[in-house]
Write a protein that holds these residues in place. Structure first.
Motif, PDB file in Angstrom:
ATOM      1  N   GLU A  66      -6.514 -10.336 -28.988  1.00 42.24           N
ATOM      2  CA  GLU A  66      -7.336  -9.391 -28.228  1.00 42.24           C
ATOM      3  C   GLU A  66      -8.299  -8.626 -29.133  1.00 42.24           C
ATOM      4  N   LYS A  67      -7.772  -8.093 -30.255  1.00 43.96           N
ATOM      5  CA  LYS A  67      -8.599  -7.288 -31.160  1.00 43.96           C
ATOM      6  C   LYS A  67      -9.722  -8.100 -31.783  1.00 43.96           C
ATOM      7  N   ALA A 105      -0.539 -11.670 -29.769  1.00 46.84           N
ATOM      8  CA  ALA A 105      -1.375 -11.373 -28.594  1.00 46.84           C
ATOM      9  C   ALA A 105      -2.344 -10.222 -28.884  1.00 46.84           C
ATOM     10  N   GLU A 106      -1.877  -9.214 -29.615  1.00 53.75           N
ATOM     11  CA  GLU A 106      -2.742  -8.077 -29.960  1.00 53.75           C
ATOM     12  C   GLU A 106      -3.856  -8.507 -30.903  1.00 53.75           C
ATOM     13  N   VAL A 107      -3.545  -9.380 -31.861  1.00 55.94           N
ATOM     14  CA  VAL A 107      -4.564  -9.873 -32.807  1.00 55.94           C
ATOM     15  C   VAL A 107      -5.607 -10.694 -32.055  1.00 55.94           C
ATOM     16  N   GLU A 148       5.810 -16.572 -30.624  1.00 57.75           N
ATOM     17  CA  GLU A 148       4.739 -16.066 -29.755  1.00 57.75           C
ATOM     18  C   GLU A 148       3.421 -16.779 -30.054  1.00 57.75           C
ATOM     19  N   GLU A 180      -1.910  -6.339 -38.228  1.00 61.42           N
ATOM     20  CA  GLU A 180      -2.844  -5.961 -37.172  1.00 61.42           C
ATOM     21  C   GLU A 180      -2.167  -5.955 -35.804  1.00 61.42           C
ATOM     22  N   GLY A 181      -0.885  -6.328 -35.752  1.00 60.02           N
ATOM     23  CA  GLY A 181      -0.143  -6.316 -34.497  1.00 60.02           C
ATOM     24  C   GLY A 181       0.512  -7.642 -34.210  1.00 60.02           C
ATOM     25  N   THR A 182       0.939  -7.793 -32.963  1.00 61.86           N
ATOM     26  CA  THR A 182       1.559  -9.039 -32.529  1.00 61.86           C
ATOM     27  C   THR A 182       0.472 -10.105 -32.394  1.00 61.86           C
ATOM     28  N   GLN A 208       7.477 -13.604 -33.942  1.00 62.36           N
ATOM     29  CA  GLN A 208       6.017 -13.651 -34.012  1.00 62.36           C
ATOM     30  C   GLN A 208       5.518 -15.097 -34.052  1.00 62.36           C
TER      31      GLN A 208
END
Length: 197
Positions: free
Chosen positions: A128-129, A124-126, A94, A120-122, A91
């Motif tokens: 985006e969210k 990249a997902e954070v 990333e 909340e995720g990876t 993580q």
């Protein structure tokens, strides 16, 4: 009776032994180009294994050291937990890759890190969210710069007169308007271009 192993067996066993911790530390310090103080910080924090794994996942040693011994260690101290329990080396790698690609600033990356820690995720997902990507659209930046310059009309004249530090007020206003999601270096370039036009 005493056992007399052959030299071949001794060499074979010696080759199968893992690298000793002291030799490994010396090797990594040299490979990574850390100063004695930087490497001592890593050892004292007990984060050598995490940094090794983050580097294996694609990060530079300096960036891995910066994040593990800096922000992650700070958050771990606040929560009174072990730093390695907050995030994984993958993580962190990333997150560093997102910074290196220009998608995140260090400031935004800290918010992403908090999201990762909050499950909340990876990274990249954070991103985006939470909508934390750096604004790279020059049109949006120029609009924010024009608005900031309208509120501070004397700044362009100061810059033209050689007082480049006057651009700081406009950069600050643009960063505030863009909620910290602008690349300050790009904003500075655009402000200076405006002053020369």
């Amino acid at each position: 009776m005493p056992v007399q192993p052959s030299l071949e067996l001794i060499d074979e066993l010696r080759a199968a032994l893992p690298e000793s911790p002291a030799v490994m530390r010396r090797r990594l310090k040299g490979e990574w180009g850390f100063t004695d103080l930087e490497f001592q910080d890593v050892k004292n924090a007990g984060l050598l294994g995490e940094i090794v794994e983050t580097v294996k996942a694609g990060s530079t040693p300096q960036a891995a050291r910066k994040w593990w011994t800096g922000e992650i260690a700070r958050l771990a101290n606040v929560a009174d937990v072990d730093a390695s329990s907050l995030v994984t080396p993958g993580q962190v790698a990333e997150l560093i890759a997102l910074i290196d690609s220009g998608e995140l600033t260090d400031r935004l990356a800290r918010q992403v890190l908090e999201g990762v820690i909050a499950d909340e995720g990876t990274p990249a997902e954070v991103v985006e969210k939470r909508g934390l990507k750096v604004v790279s659209d020059d049109g949006a930046l120029i609009a924010a710069i024009d608005e900031a310059l309208a509120q501070q009309p004397d700044v362009l004249e100061k810059i033209r007169d050689g007082k480049v530090q006057a651009a700081g007020a406009v950069i600050g206003a643009v960063m505030k308007a863009m909620k910290g999601q602008a690349d300050a270096a790009r904003v500075r370039e655009l402000v200076l271009e405006r002053a020369q036009a």
